[in-house]
Design an enzyme around this catalytic site. Sequence first.
Site, PDB file in Angstrom:
ATOM      1  N   ASP A  87       0.841  -1.231   0.097  1.00 29.67           N
ATOM      2  CA  ASP A  87      -0.104   0.020  -0.006  1.00 29.67           C
ATOM      3  C   ASP A  87       1.034   1.182   0.051  1.00 29.67           C
ATOM      4  OD1 ASP A  87      -2.242   2.058   0.783  1.00 29.67           O
ATOM      5  OD2 ASP A  87      -3.381   0.283   1.088  1.00 29.67           O
ATOM      6  N   ASN A  88       0.527   2.403  -0.924  1.00 35.84           N
ATOM      7  CA  ASN A  88       1.209   3.405  -0.552  1.00 35.84           C
ATOM      8  C   ASN A  88       0.517   4.436   0.379  1.00 35.84           C
ATOM      9  OD1 ASN A  88      -1.038   4.521  -1.979  1.00 35.84           O
ATOM     10  ND2 ASN A  88       0.232   5.432  -3.586  1.00 35.84           N
ATOM     11  N   GLY A 121      -4.967   4.449   2.149  1.00 35.22           N
ATOM     12  CA  GLY A 121      -5.111   3.473   3.037  1.00 35.22           C
ATOM     13  C   GLY A 121      -4.397   3.846   4.590  1.00 35.22           C
ATOM     14  N   LYS A 146      -3.529   5.833 -13.002  1.00 35.82           N
ATOM     15  CA  LYS A 146      -2.251   5.151 -13.032  1.00 35.82           C
ATOM     16  C   LYS A 146      -2.193   3.702 -12.161  1.00 35.82           C
ATOM     17  CE  LYS A 146       1.964   7.339 -12.489  1.00 35.82           C
ATOM     18  NZ  LYS A 146       3.016   8.207 -11.906  1.00 35.82           N
ATOM     19  N   ASN A 158       1.183  -4.258 -13.597  1.00 38.23           N
ATOM     20  CA  ASN A 158       2.465  -4.652 -12.833  1.00 38.23           C
ATOM     21  C   ASN A 158       1.851  -5.903 -11.992  1.00 38.23           C
ATOM     22  OD1 ASN A 158       4.374  -2.618 -13.739  1.00 38.23           O
ATOM     23  ND2 ASN A 158       3.736  -1.157 -11.910  1.00 38.23           N
ATOM     24  N   TYR A 214     -11.865   7.224 -12.709  1.00 37.21           N
ATOM     25  CA  TYR A 214     -12.057   5.849 -11.944  1.00 37.21           C
ATOM     26  C   TYR A 214     -12.804   4.716 -13.079  1.00 37.21           C
ATOM     27  CZ  TYR A 214     -13.315   2.840  -8.019  1.00 37.21           C
ATOM     28  OH  TYR A 214     -13.429   1.700  -7.522  1.00 37.21           O
TER      29      TYR A 214
END
Length: 312
Positions: free
Chosen positions: A32-33, A37, A92, A100, A146
Amino acid sequence: MATVVITGGAGFLGSHLCERFLKEDFEVWCLDNLCTGRISNIEHLCTYENFHFIKENVYNHILVPGEVDYILHFASPASPIDYLQMPIQTLKVGALGTHNALGLAKAKGARFLLASTSEVYGDPLIHPQTEEYWGNVNPIGPRGVYDEAKRFAEAITMAYHRAHGVSTGIVRIFNTYGPRMRIKDGRALPNFFRQALKGEDITVYGDGSQTRSFCFVSDLVEGIYRLLMSDENLPVNIGNPEEISLKDVAEEIRELTGTKSKIIYESLPVDDPKVRKPDTTRAREILGWSPKVPRAEGLKKTLEYFKKELGV
Ligand code: UDP
């Protein structure tokens, strides 16, 4: 011990999934970045030896050592307010992040599950929404970042399945609620609870006749678990088909909290879907899944959480 990677694992849904997989004795890698979160969602899991947290942007790269059996790609801002504030990150993570995560699934020979959304149906012209419906989405509207990212994510997921033979699944998640939603994530239920508990006006957008169908988080997690464990590769709706207008749900929360707050009406956001209700036939037939938690019970549990969060 099987290994699962959960992107967006510190988010509302991701953290409940981490918990579920730890209960099932999985080795869990939570990525998680932390843009939406929160560490507080997962800190109680850090005592497990088989729980690992990596802070990273999955749209840059994903590095996980060793064998991986399952990948759940749940990283993305998901509340309209969040993706309006982070439009580029939303695109992104839906596009590059999904690429990825699929690359990781291919390299590790893992089964991949994409968190898609009822937003792929846009402002739907058929009701309830079946998985066969292609949707009615405005690509250049504010919600397009989104909706189109998730539609691209579905397309690349099917491409990896067809071109590379990766085992993939797609869950189309309808409105979900429960503990660990952010008080200020801007969605209807957190707003209504916060406003009711603080005695502020409850803001219903438009005339409140638009509908949603709210699913309690434990039901959603069960559906996702079953889909991951199946070999289904076409999209499956997971959501609670019990539909309610926003005006009526605001009234339910008013009654439940016993607040004196009044309901006020504000302008409807651009492209706000008028109706939304899942057809869950496929989930029932393929996964033997249907929601178990009635709204009255789910709202009560959620109220306890919001009271604690707000310290009231
Ligand atoms: N909404 C509302 N008041 C609020 C927040 C949202 O009436 O304070 C409405 C919103 O316009 C939409 C519905 O509630 O019609 C659900 O919005 P939400 O942001 O929860 O998610 P969405 O289903 O639109 O993705």
